[in-house]
Scaffold this motif. Structure first.
Motif, short mmCIF file in Angstrom:
data_model
loop_
_atom_site.label_atom_id
_atom_site.label_comp_id
_atom_site.label_asym_id
_atom_site.label_seq_id
_atom_site.Cartn_x
_atom_site.Cartn_y
_atom_site.Cartn_z
N LEU A 8 0.92 -1.29 0.08
CA LEU A 8 -0.08 0.04 0.04
C LEU A 8 0.85 1.14 -0.06
CD1 LEU A 8 -2.85 -0.84 2.79
CD2 LEU A 8 -2.78 -1.46 0.35
N GLY A 9 0.46 2.40 -0.69
CA GLY A 9 1.10 3.71 -0.59
C GLY A 9 0.89 4.35 0.81
N GLY A 10 1.54 5.26 0.96
CA GLY A 10 1.57 5.97 2.31
C GLY A 10 0.05 6.70 2.58
N SER A 11 -0.52 7.17 1.33
CA SER A 11 -1.60 7.95 1.72
C SER A 11 -2.95 6.92 1.90
CB SER A 11 -1.94 8.81 0.58
OG SER A 11 -2.09 8.37 -0.74
N GLU A 12 -2.58 5.72 1.00
CA GLU A 12 -3.63 4.71 1.06
C GLU A 12 -3.73 4.29 2.68
OE1 GLU A 12 -2.04 1.82 -1.97
OE2 GLU A 12 -4.35 1.37 -2.35
N VAL A 13 -2.43 3.92 3.27
CA VAL A 13 -2.48 3.43 4.57
C VAL A 13 -3.26 4.53 5.68
CG1 VAL A 13 -0.90 3.12 6.38
CG2 VAL A 13 -0.34 2.17 4.28
N GLU A 14 -3.00 5.83 5.28
CA GLU A 14 -3.63 6.65 6.15
C GLU A 14 -5.08 6.59 6.24
OE1 GLU A 14 -2.18 10.49 5.75
OE2 GLU A 14 0.01 9.75 6.13
N GLU A 15 -5.57 6.45 5.08
CA GLU A 15 -6.97 6.38 4.78
C GLU A 15 -7.62 5.19 5.19
OE1 GLU A 15 -7.94 6.17 0.57
OE2 GLU A 15 -10.13 7.20 0.92
N TYR A 16 -7.09 4.01 5.23
CA TYR A 16 -7.43 2.76 5.64
C TYR A 16 -7.47 2.89 7.15
CZ TYR A 16 -7.57 0.90 0.79
OH TYR A 16 -7.97 0.51 -0.34
N LEU A 17 -6.14 3.50 7.85
CA LEU A 17 -6.15 3.28 9.03
C LEU A 17 -7.17 4.31 9.99
CD1 LEU A 17 -4.44 2.59 11.71
CD2 LEU A 17 -2.90 4.58 11.34
N ALA A 18 -7.54 5.26 9.35
CA ALA A 18 -8.57 6.25 10.01
C ALA A 18 -9.93 5.51 10.03
CB ALA A 18 -8.62 7.57 9.09
N ASP A 19 -10.18 4.67 9.09
CA ASP A 19 -11.74 3.97 8.84
C ASP A 19 -11.39 2.90 9.93
OD1 ASP A 19 -14.31 3.70 7.54
OD2 ASP A 19 -13.21 1.73 7.00
N ALA A 20 -10.05 2.13 9.92
CA ALA A 20 -10.18 1.06 10.79
C ALA A 20 -10.59 1.62 12.20
CB ALA A 20 -8.48 0.57 10.69
N GLY A 21 -9.97 2.44 12.66
CA GLY A 21 -10.09 3.21 13.82
C GLY A 21 -11.57 3.51 14.36
N THR A 22 -12.29 3.84 13.30
CA THR A 22 -13.78 4.15 13.26
C THR A 22 -14.46 2.80 13.53
OG1 THR A 22 -13.58 6.04 11.62
CG2 THR A 22 -15.69 5.14 12.46
N GLN A 23 -13.91 1.73 12.54
CA GLN A 23 -14.74 0.64 12.85
C GLN A 23 -14.47 -0.22 14.24
OE1 GLN A 23 -16.97 0.01 10.55
NE2 GLN A 23 -16.24 1.56 9.21
N LEU A 24 -13.19 0.04 14.51
CA LEU A 24 -13.10 -0.82 15.68
C LEU A 24 -13.81 -0.08 17.08
CD1 LEU A 24 -9.14 -1.28 15.24
CD2 LEU A 24 -10.74 -2.93 16.01
N ASP A 25 -13.83 1.35 16.86
CA ASP A 25 -14.72 2.12 18.03
C ASP A 25 -16.32 1.73 17.86
OD1 ASP A 25 -12.71 3.16 18.80
OD2 ASP A 25 -12.98 5.19 18.21
N ARG A 26 -16.84 1.48 16.70
CA ARG A 26 -18.15 1.30 16.70
C ARG A 26 -18.68 -0.05 16.33
NH1 ARG A 26 -19.60 5.33 11.23
NH2 ARG A 26 -18.87 7.23 12.52
N GLN A 27 -18.16 -0.90 15.83
CA GLN A 27 -18.48 -2.50 15.53
C GLN A 27 -18.45 -3.37 16.86
OE1 GLN A 27 -20.36 -2.90 12.64
NE2 GLN A 27 -19.21 -0.80 11.83
N ARG A 28 -19.35 -4.28 16.99
CA ARG A 28 -19.08 -5.43 17.90
C ARG A 28 -17.73 -6.16 17.69
NH1 ARG A 28 -19.99 -10.71 17.77
NH2 ARG A 28 -20.49 -10.91 15.48
N LEU A 29 -17.06 -6.23 18.68
CA LEU A 29 -15.77 -6.80 18.76
C LEU A 29 -15.75 -8.27 19.22
CD1 LEU A 29 -13.51 -3.95 20.00
CD2 LEU A 29 -14.03 -4.43 17.70
N VAL A 30 -15.03 -8.93 18.58
CA VAL A 30 -14.86 -10.53 19.38
C VAL A 30 -13.52 -10.34 20.19
CG1 VAL A 30 -14.48 -12.63 18.85
CG2 VAL A 30 -15.89 -11.56 17.48
#
Ligand code: SIN
Ligand code: NI
Length: 265
Positions: free
Chosen positions: A40-62
């Motif tokens: 992944l390129g640097g700007s892609e990583v930032e975009e995916y990481l920001a969304d990953a943080g949102t999903q980890l905060d919002r979704q049901r976790l196992v």
């Protein structure tokens, strides 16, 4: 707690399915895993990481808690069904293209998990093989792409692989028990610990013995692990396995196909 300062991203081209060398494909077959830097390129990583943080905060976790105490990791199951960006990452054309080049055959996505290993109270990921957890008939190719969304040095709990351990004597893969119990000699084989930069990817065969360390740093380890399988894979639950993913919409013997298990290229 170990503080890790941010190190600049190494320069260089991203690796694509087209530029992946034959040597790396051969290495994957020989060792059962391969580390591909800069998928992944640097700007892609930032975009995916920001969304990953949102999903980890919002979704049901196992949560996977270790018997000895501590949290191995938490994950969002099937984040690709909750987030367009996570779907894009799980079906990323270069990650899936590399997976098909390594497998040497057409694949489908079986599932994806968005993983977080905590900064504190974290435990190592025990030595294991993935294959017994997948209710897929024996023989088809199954592999995991593990893409790092933050830098993962040894101290943050990167993966450790036992090269060559994906070749089991007489293909007898145990459905229960520790790999060291099944093959005591593996204790004396080299174990390779693979620190990765954000945007790097490792690919490992479902029969390969692997583990990961605990996270001793002040930053969570965040990654997406996506499992790809033979495009012809058939649902085959094993009642003796200690754990298996549930597949609610199929009967044993049916193909794992259609929109839920998309072809990846
Ligand atoms: C981990 O992320 O610690 C383990 C991943 C795997 O077992 O495939
Ligand atoms: Ni695993």
């Amino acid at each position: 707690m170990i503080e890790t300062t941010k190190h600049p991203r190494p320069s260089g081209e991203t690796t694509t399915a087209r530029t992946l060398s034959v040597d790396l494909v051969e290495q994957y077959h020989r060792d059962g895993y391969v580390h591909i830097p800069r998928v992944l390129g640097g700007s892609e990583v930032e975009e995916y990481l920001a969304d990953a943080g949102t999903q980890l905060d919002r979704q049901r976790l196992v949560s996977w808690n270790a018997a000895e105490g501590g949290n191995v990791m938490d994950w969002v199951p099937e984040p690709e069904n909750a987030s367009e960006l996570m779907r894009r990452l799980a079906l990323h054309p270069e990650i899936t293209g590399i997976a098909e080049r390594l497998a040497g055959q057409p694949l489908r996505m079986f599932k994806s998990e968005l993983l977080r290993k905590h900064t504190s109270d974290s435990a190592p990921t025990p030595m294991h093989i993935d294959a017994p957890a997948f209710p897929i008939a024996a023989a088809p190719v199954t592999l995991t792409a593990w893409v790092a969304l933050v830098d993962v040095p040894v101290q943050r709990g990167c993966l450790t692989f036992i090269p060559g351990s994906h070749r089991w004597p007489e293909d007898a893969i145990p459905t229960v028990g520790e790999p060291y119990e099944a093959r005591p000699e593996l204790r004396w084989w080299p174990h390779v610990t693979v620190p990765v930069r954000a945007g790097d990817c490792t690919f490992h065969d479902a029969r390969l013995v692997h583990s990961a360390g605990a996270n001793y740093t002040d930053m969570a380890r965040i990654s997406l692990a996506t499992v790809y399988m033979d495009a012809e894979a058939v649902y085959h639950p094993d009642p003796d396995a200690w754990y298996q993913d549930t597949v609610p919409d199929r009967e044993p013997g049916q193909r794992l196909d259609g929109a839920r298990y998309p072809r990846i290229s």
